[in-house]
Write an enzyme that holds these catalytic residues in place. Structure first.
Site, PDB file in Angstrom:
ATOM      1  N   LYS A  98     -47.769  99.045 -34.818  1.00  0.00           N
ATOM      2  CA  LYS A  98     -47.279  98.251 -35.940  1.00  0.00           C
ATOM      3  C   LYS A  98     -46.280  97.250 -35.362  1.00  0.00           C
ATOM      4  CE  LYS A  98     -43.994  98.606 -39.747  1.00  0.00           C
ATOM      5  NZ  LYS A  98     -43.397  99.426 -40.795  1.00  0.00           N
ATOM      6  N   ASN A 156     -41.888 105.027 -46.404  1.00  0.00           N
ATOM      7  CA  ASN A 156     -40.990 105.975 -45.733  1.00  0.00           C
ATOM      8  C   ASN A 156     -39.849 106.376 -46.675  1.00  0.00           C
ATOM      9  OD1 ASN A 156     -39.612 106.135 -42.345  1.00  0.00           O
ATOM     10  ND2 ASN A 156     -39.085 107.369 -44.099  1.00  0.00           N
ATOM     11  N   ALA A 210     -43.616  98.631 -46.936  1.00  0.00           N
ATOM     12  CA  ALA A 210     -42.202  98.351 -47.230  1.00  0.00           C
ATOM     13  C   ALA A 210     -41.963  97.982 -48.688  1.00  0.00           C
ATOM     14  CB  ALA A 210     -41.643  97.245 -46.350  1.00  0.00           C
ATOM     15  N   GLY A 211     -40.884  98.510 -49.224  1.00  0.00           N
ATOM     16  CA  GLY A 211     -40.425  98.134 -50.563  1.00  0.00           C
ATOM     17  C   GLY A 211     -40.911  99.021 -51.690  1.00  0.00           C
ATOM     18  N   GLY A 260     -36.915  99.490 -47.426  1.00  0.00           N
ATOM     19  CA  GLY A 260     -35.928 100.432 -47.958  1.00  0.00           C
ATOM     20  C   GLY A 260     -35.313 100.019 -49.291  1.00  0.00           C
TER      21      GLY A 260
END
Lengths: 67, 254
Positions: free
Chosen positions: B95, B204, B182-183, B156
């Site tokens: 990635k 995550n 993400a997000g 995050g």
């Protein structure tokens, strides 16, 4: 022999003359680490062939949690 | 099945391994998510405190590792990290993450594309993390990227999909898998992206920082399944006028 590991100077005994011995010296033989020698990432096979010279730059990294 | 380059995965959820309170919670959340792909970062080892190996107990048959190049601020740094990751002999997927802007952690598109091109030439399976910009996605695909990973919103942040229009465009135009990365904050964000036709979700914080990460891992799994089923089922078109679902007979007194 003076080797720069992870951007810090290390004065190592002369017996530590290879990557393999470097791993043994730092107790890294049984943990997954990846090693860069003077800017070149080494495969496991390459690690057993590379001889160290004074002034060499080594990076030792491992996988850590990340997203 | 999710196909990325030569890899095939049953689960469409790719799970990050950062920010968990403890290893036990992480392990149980990973199992609850039923993911096949775990992301990792690379970090310099502390020679004075080696500690346990974070991937020692990881089943390599059950999970494919997706290392990232977090920490890289330039293409060269990302390439270095990718080469180090591959030298482990564990995985050739990467990635590409080149963060250009500290307060938002938005990716630097120029450096990301540069690194993507170099790593593709070296035979990596490359998944670039990009902003949700359709033109950038197009450029990355033209270079040969194996998947496009647009952010839904900053890393995050948990803000969910801030630009559904752009995300729609990226999904519609892309011939390689689109993995929204993400997000994502809540299961409905993941479900929404999958309903649009995204091929997968990488998250995550949404799991690791949830009050109950294990439950949230399962919730994300279900949301992604629901969104995918919904996409495949084909939703009804949106309409500005009502269409009755029941017979509209006239019951007024005559």
């Amino acid at each position: 022999m003076n080797i720069i590991i992870n951007q810090k100077n290390h004065n190592l005994p002369d017996s530590v003359s290879s990557i393999q011995e470097l791993r043994r010296h730092f107790n890294l033989l049984n943990t997954n680490v990846m090693i860069e020698h003077n800017g070149v990432a080494l495969t496991a096979d390459q690690q057993s062939h590379i001889q160290l010279e004074s002034g060499d730059k080594i990076e030792i990294v491992r996988f850590v949690g990340g997203g | 099945m999710l196909h990325i380059g030569n890899y095939s995965f049953k689960s469409r959820l790719l799970l990050g391994t950062g920010k968990y309170e403890d290893g036990q919670t992480q392990q149980e959340a990973v199992l609850a998510s039923r993911t096949n792909v775990l992301t990792f970062a690379l970090s310099r080892i502390d020679l004075n405190n080696i500690g346990p190996d974070p991937i020692e107990h990881l089943s390599r048959e059950k999970f494919t590792l997706l290392p990232n190049t977090a920490g890289a601020k330039t293409a060269d740094e990302a390439v270095r990290l990718a080469r180090l990751a591959r030298s482990s002999g564990i995985c050739d997927m990467i990635k590409v993450e080149v963060i250009g802007d500290p307060p938002t952690l938005l990716p630097n598109p120029v450096e990301t594309l540069k690194a993507t091109e170099i790593l593709l030439n070296e035979g990596f399976t490359v998944l670039p993390y990009l902003s949700d910009d359709p033109m950038l996605a197009k450029e990355a695909e033209a270079l040969g990227a194996h998947a496009i990973m647009p952010g839904a919103s900053p890393i995050g942040s948990g803000l969910g999909i801030v630009n559904p229009y752009n995300l729609h465009l990226i999904i519609e135009q892309s011939k390689v898998p689109v993995i929204v990365d993400a997000g994502i904050g809540a299961p409905h964000d993941a479900c929404e992206a999958m309903q649009y036709g995204a091929d997968g979700i990488l998250l995550n914080s949404a799991v690791a920082k949830a009050t109950d990460p294990i439950k949230m891992a399962n919730a994300m799994r279900l949301a992604i399944l629901a969104g995918r089923e919904g996409y495949e089922a084909g939703r009804i078109p949106k309409s500005n006028v009502a269409t009755a679902s029941s017979p509209q007979e006239n019951w007024a007194n005559s």
